[in-house]
Design a protein around this motif. Structure first.
Motif, PDB file in Angstrom:
ATOM      1  N   ALA A   1       0.817  -1.219   0.000  1.00  0.00           N
ATOM      2  CA  ALA A   1       0.000   0.000   0.000  1.00  0.00           C
ATOM      3  C   ALA A   1       0.847   1.265   0.000  1.00  0.00           C
ATOM      4  N   GLY A   2       2.087   1.169   0.462  1.00  0.00           N
ATOM      5  CA  GLY A   2       2.924   2.351   0.606  1.00  0.00           C
ATOM      6  C   GLY A   2       3.051   3.212  -0.639  1.00  0.00           C
ATOM      7  N   PRO A   3       3.400   2.623  -1.803  1.00  0.00           N
ATOM      8  CA  PRO A   3       3.537   3.454  -3.008  1.00  0.00           C
ATOM      9  C   PRO A   3       2.234   4.135  -3.423  1.00  0.00           C
ATOM     10  N   VAL A   4       1.079   3.497  -3.150  1.00  0.00           N
ATOM     11  CA  VAL A   4      -0.206   4.128  -3.467  1.00  0.00           C
ATOM     12  C   VAL A   4      -0.469   5.286  -2.509  1.00  0.00           C
ATOM     13  N   LEU A   5      -0.242   5.050  -1.215  1.00  0.00           N
ATOM     14  CA  LEU A   5      -0.451   6.099  -0.229  1.00  0.00           C
ATOM     15  C   LEU A   5       0.455   7.300  -0.484  1.00  0.00           C
ATOM     16  N   ALA A   6       1.666   7.031  -1.000  1.00  0.00           N
ATOM     17  CA  ALA A   6       2.631   8.103  -1.267  1.00  0.00           C
ATOM     18  C   ALA A   6       2.382   8.795  -2.601  1.00  0.00           C
ATOM     19  N   GLY A   7       1.466   8.271  -3.402  1.00  0.00           N
ATOM     20  CA  GLY A   7       1.193   8.865  -4.704  1.00  0.00           C
ATOM     21  C   GLY A   7       2.183   8.472  -5.780  1.00  0.00           C
ATOM     22  N   ASP A   8       2.970   7.424  -5.537  1.00  0.00           N
ATOM     23  CA  ASP A   8       3.986   6.994  -6.501  1.00  0.00           C
ATOM     24  C   ASP A   8       3.486   5.915  -7.450  1.00  0.00           C
ATOM     25  N   ALA A   9       2.323   5.340  -7.186  1.00  0.00           N
ATOM     26  CA  ALA A   9       1.762   4.291  -8.030  1.00  0.00           C
ATOM     27  C   ALA A   9       0.247   4.320  -7.891  1.00  0.00           C
ATOM     28  N   ASP A  10      -0.431   3.809  -8.919  1.00  0.00           N
ATOM     29  CA  ASP A  10      -1.891   3.737  -8.891  1.00  0.00           C
ATOM     30  C   ASP A  10      -2.399   2.358  -8.501  1.00  0.00           C
ATOM     31  N   LEU A  11      -1.625   1.345  -8.835  1.00  0.00           N
ATOM     32  CA  LEU A  11      -1.978  -0.037  -8.484  1.00  0.00           C
ATOM     33  C   LEU A  11      -0.679  -0.778  -8.197  1.00  0.00           C
ATOM     34  N   VAL A  12      -0.622  -1.415  -7.046  1.00  0.00           N
ATOM     35  CA  VAL A  12       0.565  -2.190  -6.672  1.00  0.00           C
ATOM     36  C   VAL A  12       0.154  -3.633  -6.423  1.00  0.00           C
ATOM     37  N   LEU A  13       0.886  -4.553  -7.026  1.00  0.00           N
ATOM     38  CA  LEU A  13       0.649  -5.983  -6.855  1.00  0.00           C
ATOM     39  C   LEU A  13       1.788  -6.596  -6.058  1.00  0.00           C
ATOM     40  N   GLY A  14       1.454  -7.497  -5.149  1.00  0.00           N
ATOM     41  CA  GLY A  14       2.477  -8.220  -4.410  1.00  0.00           C
ATOM     42  C   GLY A  14       2.930  -9.440  -5.198  1.00  0.00           C
ATOM     43  N   ARG A  15       4.173  -9.424  -5.666  1.00  0.00           N
ATOM     44  CA  ARG A  15       4.717 -10.569  -6.392  1.00  0.00           C
ATOM     45  C   ARG A  15       5.081 -11.663  -5.388  1.00  0.00           C
ATOM     46  N   ARG A  16       4.441 -12.813  -5.502  1.00  0.00           N
ATOM     47  CA  ARG A  16       4.629 -13.880  -4.527  1.00  0.00           C
ATOM     48  C   ARG A  16       6.009 -14.516  -4.649  1.00  0.00           C
ATOM     49  N   ARG A  17       6.672 -14.615  -3.499  1.00  0.00           N
ATOM     50  CA  ARG A  17       7.971 -15.268  -3.391  1.00  0.00           C
ATOM     51  C   ARG A  17       7.833 -16.411  -2.390  1.00  0.00           C
ATOM     52  N   PRO A  18       7.704 -17.661  -2.869  1.00  0.00           N
ATOM     53  CA  PRO A  18       7.442 -18.791  -1.968  1.00  0.00           C
ATOM     54  C   PRO A  18       8.520 -18.946  -0.900  1.00  0.00           C
ATOM     55  N   THR A  19       8.076 -19.202   0.321  1.00  0.00           N
ATOM     56  CA  THR A  19       8.996 -19.442   1.431  1.00  0.00           C
ATOM     57  C   THR A  19       9.217 -20.929   1.665  1.00  0.00           C
ATOM     58  N   ASP A  20       8.457 -21.765   0.960  1.00  0.00           N
ATOM     59  CA  ASP A  20       8.523 -23.210   1.149  1.00  0.00           C
ATOM     60  C   ASP A  20       8.115 -23.880  -0.158  1.00  0.00           C
ATOM     61  N   ARG A  21       8.691 -25.037  -0.435  1.00  0.00           N
ATOM     62  CA  ARG A  21       8.373 -25.732  -1.694  1.00  0.00           C
ATOM     63  C   ARG A  21       6.896 -26.083  -1.787  1.00  0.00           C
ATOM     64  N   GLY A  22       6.239 -26.263  -0.650  1.00  0.00           N
ATOM     65  CA  GLY A  22       4.834 -26.624  -0.668  1.00  0.00           C
ATOM     66  C   GLY A  22       3.884 -25.453  -0.765  1.00  0.00           C
ATOM     67  N   ALA A  23       4.424 -24.251  -0.806  1.00  0.00           N
ATOM     68  CA  ALA A  23       3.554 -23.072  -0.809  1.00  0.00           C
ATOM     69  C   ALA A  23       2.808 -22.889  -2.121  1.00  0.00           C
ATOM     70  N   TRP A  24       3.443 -23.275  -3.229  1.00  0.00           N
ATOM     71  CA  TRP A  24       2.875 -22.994  -4.544  1.00  0.00           C
ATOM     72  C   TRP A  24       2.969 -24.249  -5.391  1.00  0.00           C
ATOM     73  N   PRO A  25       1.866 -24.997  -5.558  1.00  0.00           N
ATOM     74  CA  PRO A  25       1.898 -26.231  -6.350  1.00  0.00           C
ATOM     75  C   PRO A  25       2.434 -25.975  -7.754  1.00  0.00           C
ATOM     76  N   LEU A  26       3.100 -26.991  -8.303  1.00  0.00           N
ATOM     77  CA  LEU A  26       3.723 -26.847  -9.611  1.00  0.00           C
ATOM     78  C   LEU A  26       2.719 -26.453 -10.686  1.00  0.00           C
ATOM     79  N   HIS A  27       1.537 -27.066 -10.676  1.00  0.00           N
ATOM     80  CA  HIS A  27       0.547 -26.751 -11.714  1.00  0.00           C
ATOM     81  C   HIS A  27       0.088 -25.295 -11.607  1.00  0.00           C
TER      82      HIS A  27
END
Length: 217
Positions: A92-118
């Protein structure tokens, strides 16, 4: 501070932890899509505003939560414990600061089971299609995101299924929005929960189908 929309379907096992992790000043709206496990009562008991959404579909829940929000900036986050609401300020920070209109969180898995291969393979394929369609250098349609409420409503998003997150991005790109990605950790879901989007191969197929329809439009 922002409202946080949490689309919800049977997330009783995860909601106490998720709601306890909200940063100070962030207020939860749990958009319940017909839970039968007591999720609405649990959410209300932890101080969340509960919106009951009879129309089934991820997009229906997300949009009902957006409409119920009253704060200028609105965040979205999964309610299954795979993403830590404590990370919302970096989205939310870049939106609140007026630096972006839409910010997406790019997922970075912390565990092999977090994100199934398919599911990961489907996300990669959709990322390629999205970049071709919009020209945006995005890698993930992550569910943690932030934008200004009035602007989001003005996009006129119509999808009420799994294509909702994609249509938000394509319409934002067409409107000339400044769209950014930031990295956020992505962990296995809370025990006792299951993804309604990509937790199964069938769910992944349905998601791809809905998103292809959005791209075709």
């Amino acid at each position: 501070m922002p409202h946080v929309v949490l689309p919800c379907l049977d997330e009783a096992a995860a909601l106490p932890w998720v709601l306890s992790r909200l940063p100070e000043g962030y207020r939860a709206i749990v958009a319940d899509n017909g839970s039968t496990d007591g999720s609405p009562a649990i959410a209300a008991g932890h101080g969340a505003t509960v919106v009951h959404v009879p129309q089934r579909g991820f997009g229906a829940a997300a949009h009902a939560g957006l409409e119920a929000a009253t704060d200028d900036v609105v965040c979205f986050c999964d309610a299954d414990g795979s993403m830590d609401p404590a990370d919302l300020p970096r989205v939310a920070g870049p939106v609140l600061a007026g630096d972006a209109d839409l910010v997406l969180g790019r997922r970075r898995p912390t565990d092999r089971g977090a994100w199934p291969l398919h599911a990961r393979a489907a996300n990669l394929a959709l990322g390629v299609m999205l970049r071709r369609r919009t020209g945006l250098a995005l890698h993930d349609l992550g569910p943690m995101r932030a934008a200004r409420r009035t602007a989001l409503l003005g996009l006129g998003i119509t999808d009420r299924r799994f294509g909702y997150p994609l249509e938000m991005v394509t319409r934002a790109a067409d409107a000339g929005w400044r769209v950014r990605e930031v990295d956020v950790p992505y962990a296995p879901r809370a025990e006792g929960t299951r993804s309604k989007v990509t937790g199964t191969v069938l769910g992944t197929v349905r998601t791809i189908r809905d998103m292809r329809e959005v791209l075709a439009r």
